[in-house]
Write a protein that holds these residues in place. Structure first.
Motif, PDB file in Angstrom:
ATOM      1  N   HIS A  37     -42.197  33.550  46.469  1.00 33.13           N
ATOM      2  CA  HIS A  37     -41.112  33.331  45.498  1.00 33.13           C
ATOM      3  C   HIS A  37     -40.345  32.058  45.818  1.00 33.13           C
ATOM      4  CE1 HIS A  37     -41.384  36.977  43.128  1.00 33.13           C
ATOM      5  NE2 HIS A  37     -41.465  37.707  44.233  1.00 33.13           N
ATOM      6  N   LEU A  44     -37.318  27.812  34.795  1.00 32.88           N
ATOM      7  CA  LEU A  44     -36.475  29.009  34.841  1.00 32.88           C
ATOM      8  C   LEU A  44     -35.011  28.604  34.935  1.00 32.88           C
ATOM      9  CD1 LEU A  44     -38.488  31.209  37.394  1.00 32.88           C
ATOM     10  CD2 LEU A  44     -38.599  31.268  34.887  1.00 32.88           C
ATOM     11  N   GLU A  98     -36.595  25.098  40.964  1.00 34.73           N
ATOM     12  CA  GLU A  98     -36.045  25.475  39.666  1.00 34.73           C
ATOM     13  C   GLU A  98     -34.537  25.194  39.690  1.00 34.73           C
ATOM     14  OE1 GLU A  98     -37.840  26.241  37.215  1.00 34.73           O
ATOM     15  OE2 GLU A  98     -39.665  27.240  37.892  1.00 34.73           O
ATOM     16  N   ARG A 115     -41.616  26.083  36.157  1.00 32.95           N
ATOM     17  CA  ARG A 115     -41.610  26.902  34.938  1.00 32.95           C
ATOM     18  C   ARG A 115     -40.352  26.755  34.109  1.00 32.95           C
ATOM     19  NH1 ARG A 115     -42.694  32.834  36.846  1.00 32.95           N
ATOM     20  NH2 ARG A 115     -41.428  32.154  38.644  1.00 32.95           N
ATOM     21  N   HIS A 130     -42.343  28.911  45.086  1.00 33.17           N
ATOM     22  CA  HIS A 130     -42.536  28.737  43.649  1.00 33.17           C
ATOM     23  C   HIS A 130     -41.259  28.309  42.932  1.00 33.17           C
ATOM     24  CE1 HIS A 130     -44.686  30.484  39.856  1.00 33.17           C
ATOM     25  NE2 HIS A 130     -45.022  29.215  40.075  1.00 33.17           N
ATOM     26  N   GLU A 131     -40.086  28.729  43.454  1.00 37.14           N
ATOM     27  CA  GLU A 131     -38.868  28.592  42.649  1.00 37.14           C
ATOM     28  C   GLU A 131     -37.767  27.758  43.288  1.00 37.14           C
ATOM     29  OE1 GLU A 131     -37.647  32.477  41.328  1.00 37.14           O
ATOM     30  OE2 GLU A 131     -39.710  33.106  40.943  1.00 37.14           O
ATOM     31  N   HIS A 132     -37.988  27.167  44.466  1.00 39.75           N
ATOM     32  CA  HIS A 132     -36.888  26.432  45.097  1.00 39.75           C
ATOM     33  C   HIS A 132     -36.621  25.079  44.450  1.00 39.75           C
ATOM     34  CE1 HIS A 132     -40.204  24.423  47.191  1.00 39.75           C
ATOM     35  NE2 HIS A 132     -39.346  23.530  47.693  1.00 39.75           N
ATOM     36  N   ILE A 176     -34.163  32.930  38.128  1.00 39.58           N
ATOM     37  CA  ILE A 176     -34.662  32.382  39.382  1.00 39.58           C
ATOM     38  C   ILE A 176     -34.394  33.401  40.486  1.00 39.58           C
ATOM     39  CG2 ILE A 176     -34.556  30.432  40.983  1.00 39.58           C
ATOM     40  CD1 ILE A 176     -33.162  28.848  38.711  1.00 39.58           C
ATOM     41  N   HIS A 177     -35.380  33.688  41.292  1.00 40.48           N
ATOM     42  CA  HIS A 177     -35.208  34.671  42.373  1.00 40.48           C
ATOM     43  C   HIS A 177     -34.069  34.220  43.288  1.00 40.48           C
ATOM     44  CE1 HIS A 177     -36.096  37.219  45.837  1.00 40.48           C
ATOM     45  NE2 HIS A 177     -36.960  37.899  45.088  1.00 40.48           N
ATOM     46  N   GLY A 235     -34.976  32.000  46.039  1.00 41.53           N
ATOM     47  CA  GLY A 235     -35.251  30.635  45.604  1.00 41.53           C
ATOM     48  C   GLY A 235     -33.967  29.852  45.389  1.00 41.53           C
ATOM     49  N   ARG A 236     -32.953  30.501  44.807  1.00 40.97           N
ATOM     50  CA  ARG A 236     -31.664  29.827  44.575  1.00 40.97           C
ATOM     51  C   ARG A 236     -30.995  29.460  45.889  1.00 40.97           C
ATOM     52  NH1 ARG A 236     -30.901  34.487  41.233  1.00 40.97           N
ATOM     53  NH2 ARG A 236     -28.905  35.002  42.224  1.00 40.97           N
TER      54      ARG A 236
END
Length: 518
Positions: free
Chosen positions: A424, A442, A431, A440, A427-429, A447-448, A451-452
């Motif tokens: 996670h 997001l 976003e 993506r 993939h999302e850091h 956003i998880h 990740g935030r």
């Protein structure tokens, strides 16, 4: 008259000399005063297992109910009950009430009647939960004593079984709590707390030790005290060595003999694990430990050994996972000409943010272990793009951004919780809170949370770090950047937590400095 004087003289001695736990309680229920006097006279010097009798009298079933109802701990050992009192079956009704209503199945009940016709022995033995049946005419002084001896033995053995049962139930309950412990310190403190409960003692001297193997022929065995409770204030004291010379000698004997030591006033539990780890549990109370307490300590020590071994394995696995996470992160950073200190700082910065954000210790710890994997996908980026000194063109930038997806694909298939969370984060850091990030697009809480959090930690450390190809930003410029990007790139709450607790994050930076560039 002489008999009465002797009886009351004996009664005064019993009441004034004997401690509360130094006698057996006997209840005599009979409406004949003479029966009271004779019973007291015959049993005035009665001793069983080193304890005398404390005799209580009731002249009716109603009066006996009041006495029994107050005996909530079921300390009355024996009740000698007449049948005919305020009614023809008052005694029988009292017995049924004691067993069925009070649920007292511990007290030994002797039915003593002068009118056998009112309560035929065969019917009473069959229909009522009694332990003996005596006709008053056959109860000589010797038979009365013999009857009480037999009843007290039964009561004593039942209480012994109950103590074992209660103790074992407490041990099982304690063992389940051991499984939930995450550190040796917490584990040892749990041991201290439960031993007092299991042994039913309010104050004791308990020491839980881990024993190190001898490291040389002439070097002594090292004993590490994991936890200790003082018999003075029952509190853990880590400021001084709780191992007195006497205790050290007792522990040394147990280690030399490789066996548990049972003494009247102390217990030294020696237990090993399958991996050969030696451990010591030392228990000393202000008064002698009885056989039941020693027996329960034996069981408890065995459970401690198993739980201790499992805890150590969990700790080792956890440490191995942490090291593996750091090694992977450092390998990636080295390839992109960063330093290994960066991933450690991101880990601890993420942990601090997670705790301030309100996440649990378990969740924050998991983020700390997973955040070093945030850039693991860079292993799939060609060197000429990854290490390009200037700006990327659009094609190179698009290729660089694929590291987020590559990292997710690498980690997402694992069932390991650290790697799953790492997926996670990878993939999302990148976003952004306003949806302008990649891969993506997001936005917000889509956003998880890991990740935030990792995004804030990663950028904060990257801006403040000096590299061979760039200087670190000034603190004022970093703060201004986060103020500018609050609500755009970063979640506003996380930025506020960072700025309000800036010194805590700067301490992390100072604790893990980068090597000096050459």
């Amino acid at each position: 008259m002489l008999d009465d004087e002797l009886v009351f003289a004996s009664d005064e001695i019993t009441d004034s000399v004997l401690a509360p736990d130094a006698y057996w309680r006997l209840l005599v229920v009979d409406d004949e005063v003479e029966v009271h006097h004779v019973t007291r006279l015959v049993l005035q010097d009665f001793i069983f297992d080193g304890r005398a009798l404390a005799i209580e009298f009731a002249s009716s079933a109603h009066e006996a109910r009041e006495i029994l109802a107050k005996d909530t701990e079921q300390e009355i050992a024996v009740a000698m009950i007449d049948v005919v009192m305020e009614s023809a079956h008052a005694g029988l009704d009292l017995i049924r009430w004691t067993r069925d209503e009070l649920k007292n199945h511990t007290i030994r009940i002797i039915l003593r009647t002068g009118q056998p016709g009112e309560a035929p022995e065969e019917n009473v033995i069959r229909d009522y939960d009694i332990n003996d049946y005596k006709n008053k005419t056959e109860l000589t002084a010797l038979r009365l004593k013999t009857t009480v001896f037999a009843a007290l033995r039964g009561y004593r053995d039942i209480r012994l079984i109950q103590r074992h049962q209660i103790g074992l139930e407490k041990i099982i309950g304690a063992t389940s709590q051991f499984i939930e412990c995450d550190s040796l310190t917490e584990f040892a403190s749990t041991i201290l707390k439960h031993i007092s409960v299991i042994l039913n003692i309010k104050s004791s001297h308990i020491i839980c030790c881990a024993v190190a193997k001898e490291v040389g022929k002439n070097k002594p065995t090292r004993i590490k005290v994991l936890a200790e409770t003082s018999n003075v204030d029952n509190s853990t004291d880590r400021r001084s060595n709780p191992l007195t010379r006497a205790i050290e000698q007792r522990i040394a004997v147990a280690l030399e003999q490789k066996s548990t030591i049972h003494e009247k006033d102390y217990f030294v539990g020696y237990f090993t694990t399958k991996r050969g780890t030696e451990n010591i549990l030392y228990v000393e109370d202000g008064k002698p430990l009885d056989a039941v307490q020693h027996h329960l300590l034996d069981f408890f020590a065995n459970n401690i050994a198993v739980a201790h071994e499992n805890l150590k394995l969990r700790v080792e696995i956890k440490e191995s996972q942490k090291e593996l996470s750091y090694l992977i992160g450092e390998a990636v950073e080295m390839r992109s000409k960063e330093t290994g200190s960066h991933v450690k700082r991101v880990a601890y910065l993420s942990y601090c943010l997670a705790k301030l954000y309100g996440l649990s210790e378990e969740e924050a710890e998991l983020i700390k272990l997973a955040s070093p994997l945030h850039d693991v996908g860079k292993v799939g980026i060609p060197d000429h793009i990854l290490n390009k000194p200037g700006k990327h063109d659009e094609e190179e930038r698009n290729a660089m951004q694929t590291h987020a997806r590559i990292g997710f694909d690498m980690l997402a298939k694992s069932d390991n919780p650290i790697l799953k969370l790492g997926a996670h984060i990878a993939h999302e850091h990148h976003e952004n809170w306003d949806g302008s990030g990649y891969p993506r697009g997001l936005a917000g809480y889509d956003i998880h949370v890991a990740g935030r959090i990792s995004a804030v930690a990663d950028v904060f450390d990257a801006l403040g770090s000096k590299r061979c190809y760039k200087n670190s930003w000034e603190e004022a410029d970093i703060l201004a950047y986060f103020e500018q990007e609050k609500g755009k790139k970063f979640e506003p709450k996380l930025v506020e937590l960072l700025l309000d607790n800036l010194e805590e994050f700067l301490i992390v930076r100072r604790r893990y400095p980068d090597p000096v560039c050459e």
